[in-house]
Scaffold this active site. Structure first.
Site, PDB file in Angstrom:
ATOM      1  N   CYS A  38       5.368   3.745   5.974  1.00 38.72           N
ATOM      2  CA  CYS A  38       5.926   3.168   4.741  1.00 38.72           C
ATOM      3  C   CYS A  38       7.445   3.142   4.767  1.00 38.72           C
ATOM      4  CB  CYS A  38       5.404   3.911   3.509  1.00 38.72           C
ATOM      5  SG  CYS A  38       5.712   5.675   3.522  1.00 38.72           S
ATOM      6  N   CYS A  66      -2.613  10.746   2.130  1.00 40.44           N
ATOM      7  CA  CYS A  66      -1.358  10.543   2.867  1.00 40.44           C
ATOM      8  C   CYS A  66      -1.383  11.332   4.187  1.00 40.44           C
ATOM      9  CB  CYS A  66      -0.171  10.977   2.016  1.00 40.44           C
ATOM     10  SG  CYS A  66       1.395  10.786   2.903  1.00 40.44           S
ATOM     11  N   LYS A  76      -5.091  22.461   7.028  1.00 44.90           N
ATOM     12  CA  LYS A  76      -5.700  23.364   8.009  1.00 44.90           C
ATOM     13  C   LYS A  76      -7.061  22.879   8.506  1.00 44.90           C
ATOM     14  CE  LYS A  76      -2.784  27.030   8.056  1.00 44.90           C
ATOM     15  NZ  LYS A  76      -2.029  27.422   9.224  1.00 44.90           N
ATOM     16  N   ASP A 136      13.989  22.517   0.347  1.00 43.69           N
ATOM     17  CA  ASP A 136      12.532  22.523   0.484  1.00 43.69           C
ATOM     18  C   ASP A 136      11.952  23.899   0.159  1.00 43.69           C
ATOM     19  OD1 ASP A 136      10.005  21.515   1.097  1.00 43.69           O
ATOM     20  OD2 ASP A 136      10.134  22.127   3.187  1.00 43.69           O
ATOM     21  N   ASP A 196       5.375   7.547   9.495  1.00 38.57           N
ATOM     22  CA  ASP A 196       6.602   6.851   9.069  1.00 38.57           C
ATOM     23  C   ASP A 196       6.338   5.433   8.580  1.00 38.57           C
ATOM     24  OD1 ASP A 196       8.622   8.763   9.826  1.00 38.57           O
ATOM     25  OD2 ASP A 196       8.304   8.214  11.915  1.00 38.57           O
ATOM     26  N   CYS A 211       5.913  -1.520   1.782  1.00 36.18           N
ATOM     27  CA  CYS A 211       5.417  -0.178   2.100  1.00 36.18           C
ATOM     28  C   CYS A 211       3.957  -0.019   1.672  1.00 36.18           C
ATOM     29  CB  CYS A 211       6.295   0.884   1.446  1.00 36.18           C
ATOM     30  SG  CYS A 211       6.507   0.686  -0.330  1.00 36.18           S
ATOM     31  N   GLN A 246      -1.021  18.115   8.107  1.00 31.51           N
ATOM     32  CA  GLN A 246      -0.617  19.521   7.922  1.00 31.51           C
ATOM     33  C   GLN A 246      -1.752  20.368   7.358  1.00 31.51           C
ATOM     34  OE1 GLN A 246       3.491  20.045   6.225  1.00 31.51           O
ATOM     35  NE2 GLN A 246       3.362  17.835   6.014  1.00 31.51           N
ATOM     36  N   CYS A 286       0.884   0.895   4.427  1.00 33.83           N
ATOM     37  CA  CYS A 286       0.250   2.223   4.457  1.00 33.83           C
ATOM     38  C   CYS A 286      -1.162   2.125   5.049  1.00 33.83           C
ATOM     39  CB  CYS A 286       0.190   2.822   3.048  1.00 33.83           C
ATOM     40  SG  CYS A 286      -0.671   4.407   3.030  1.00 33.83           S
TER      41      CYS A 286
HETATM   42  S1  SF4 Z   1      10.358   1.277  -0.830  1.00 30.86           S
HETATM   43 FE1  SF4 Z   1      11.185  -0.305   0.534  1.00 30.86          FE
HETATM   44  S2  SF4 Z   1       9.334  -1.295   1.367  1.00 30.86           S
HETATM   45 FE2  SF4 Z   1       8.695  -0.168  -0.453  1.00 30.86          FE
HETATM   46  S3  SF4 Z   1       8.769  -1.663  -2.085  1.00 30.86           S
HETATM   47 FE3  SF4 Z   1      10.721  -0.552  -2.086  1.00 30.86          FE
HETATM   48  S4  SF4 Z   1      12.095  -1.825  -0.853  1.00 30.86           S
HETATM   49 FE4  SF4 Z   1      10.006  -2.498  -0.408  1.00 30.86          FE
HETATM   50  S1  SF4 Z   2       3.475   8.511   4.961  1.00 29.42           S
HETATM   51 FE1  SF4 Z   2       3.510   6.590   3.785  1.00 29.42          FE
HETATM   52  S2  SF4 Z   2       2.422   5.108   5.065  1.00 29.42           S
HETATM   53 FE2  SF4 Z   2       1.936   7.120   5.853  1.00 29.42          FE
HETATM   54  S3  SF4 Z   2       0.020   7.650   4.872  1.00 29.42           S
HETATM   55 FE3  SF4 Z   2       1.661   8.528   3.614  1.00 29.42          FE
HETATM   56  S4  SF4 Z   2       2.106   6.977   2.095  1.00 29.42           S
HETATM   57 FE4  SF4 Z   2       0.916   5.976   3.698  1.00 29.42          FE
END
Ligand code: SF4
Ligand code: SF4
Length: 298
Positions: free
Chosen positions: A236, A208, A216, A125, A234, A187, A214, A191
């Site tokens: 997604c 996101c 400021k 990172d 978490d 996912c 994070q 979201c």
């Molecule tokens: S990342 Fe996982 S939840 Fe998202 S489309 Fe792919 S298999 Fe499905």
């Molecule tokens: S971490 Fe995944 S589910 Fe959460 S806001 Fe970001 S993209 Fe959407």
């Protein structure tokens, strides 16, 4: 046995002993990466995209890139004993992963150096190479529509670390070749902010929660978007069928639900003893307090 074969064996033994994913590939730049990163670059990624794709910029003469995937650590944060809570995602609630992953890579490098000489650089990172792109190329998993690397065997709750080497080493077999999301879009549907849209694979960082928690300063709309998220998100990953309930790495990846009242009044000393030891600590106490206050006033 050739030098490359011996080095690969040491790497594979290490990954079995230490329960981490490991793959290694050639250091030629990754195809298609600039498209996946898209036009929207998070402000934390300070370097231009093309500077983040070429290992030669970080190690002249690099021939291989080794990637490891290390499961998230267990939460170090105190669970709330009542009142309103804020969600701290599973990646951020455990021991800060930078030192942990770097330590593992250093250990592996020392083991390799006992047998063979080579030059290398370890990146965790560091804002340099795009880790996820190299993790996929090295075979740790496939690109999910949530823009996260998904391992068919372990799921996606892991941190990535890289080592560039000037020795030529490669996987013997493709680790996850041919597997993809297919028609799944769980996912995208899960979201809460619409950061993943269309057919996925491109993330709008400005929506996101990982980014927003994070940031400021937040405007009214962004504060509203936090929902109950104090740090990270978490959703997604929890929605992904490859993160199978009951599997070891998924069970380890526990998010924390901390008291918002406590965070909003947290002093420096408490911060040092708790958040500062986790991956949520790097942004400092003010950002956490700000998010807690934003949520409490709604
Ligand atoms: S990342 Fe996982 S939840 Fe998202 S489309 Fe792919 S298999 Fe499905
Ligand atoms: S971490 Fe995944 S589910 Fe959460 S806001 Fe970001 S993209 Fe959407």
């Amino acid at each position: 046995m050739t030098k490359a074969e011996e080095m690969l064996d040491i790497m594979l033994d290490f990954s079995k002993e230490r329960d981490c994913l490991l793959g290694v590939c050639g250091a030629e730049p990754v195809e298609g990466a600039a498209f996946r990163v898209g036009g929207r670059k998070p402000p934390f990624a300070s370097r231009p995209i093309d500077e983040r794709l070429d290992p030669q910029l970080y190690l002249k003469g690099a021939k291989s890139v080794l990637a490891i995937g290390v499961p998230f650590g267990e939460s170090l944060l105190p669970a709330s004993d009542g009142g309103r809570t804020g969600y701290v995602c599973s990646m951020a609630s455990g021991e800060d992963y930078h030192g942990r992953v770097k330590g593992m890579l250093t250990e592996l490098r020392d083991m390799l150096l006992e047998k063979h000489g080579f030059r290398s650089i370890i990146l965790v990172d560091s804002g340099a190479l795009l880790e996820k792109e190299w993790a996929v190329k090295a075979g740790l998993g496939f690109w999910g529509k949530n823009c996260i690397v998904v391992s068919p065997g372990k799921g996606s709750f892991f941190n990535i670390g890289l080592m560039l080497l000037d020795a030529a080493v490669k996987n013997r077999h493709a680790i996850s070749g041919g597997i993809s999301c297919g028609s799944c879009r769980r996912c995208i549907d899960a979201c809460p902010t619409g950061a993943l849209s269309g057919d996925g694979y491109i993330l709008d960082y400005s929506r996101c929660l990982s980014y927003l928690t994070q940031k400021k300063t937040l405007d009214e709309e962004e504060e509203e978007m936090l929902g109950g998220h104090l740090y990270g998100c978490d959703e997604c990953q929890r929605a992904c069928p490859w993160n199978k309930p009951g599997s070891t790495w998924v069970e380890k990846a526990k998010a924390a639900h901390v008291s918002l009242e406590w965070v909003s009044r947290m002093g420096e000393e408490e911060f040092e003893m708790t958040f500062k030891r986790t991956s949520a600590g790097w942004r400092g106490i003010e950002t956490l307090r700000r998010s807690a206050w934003s949520m409490l006033k709604r």
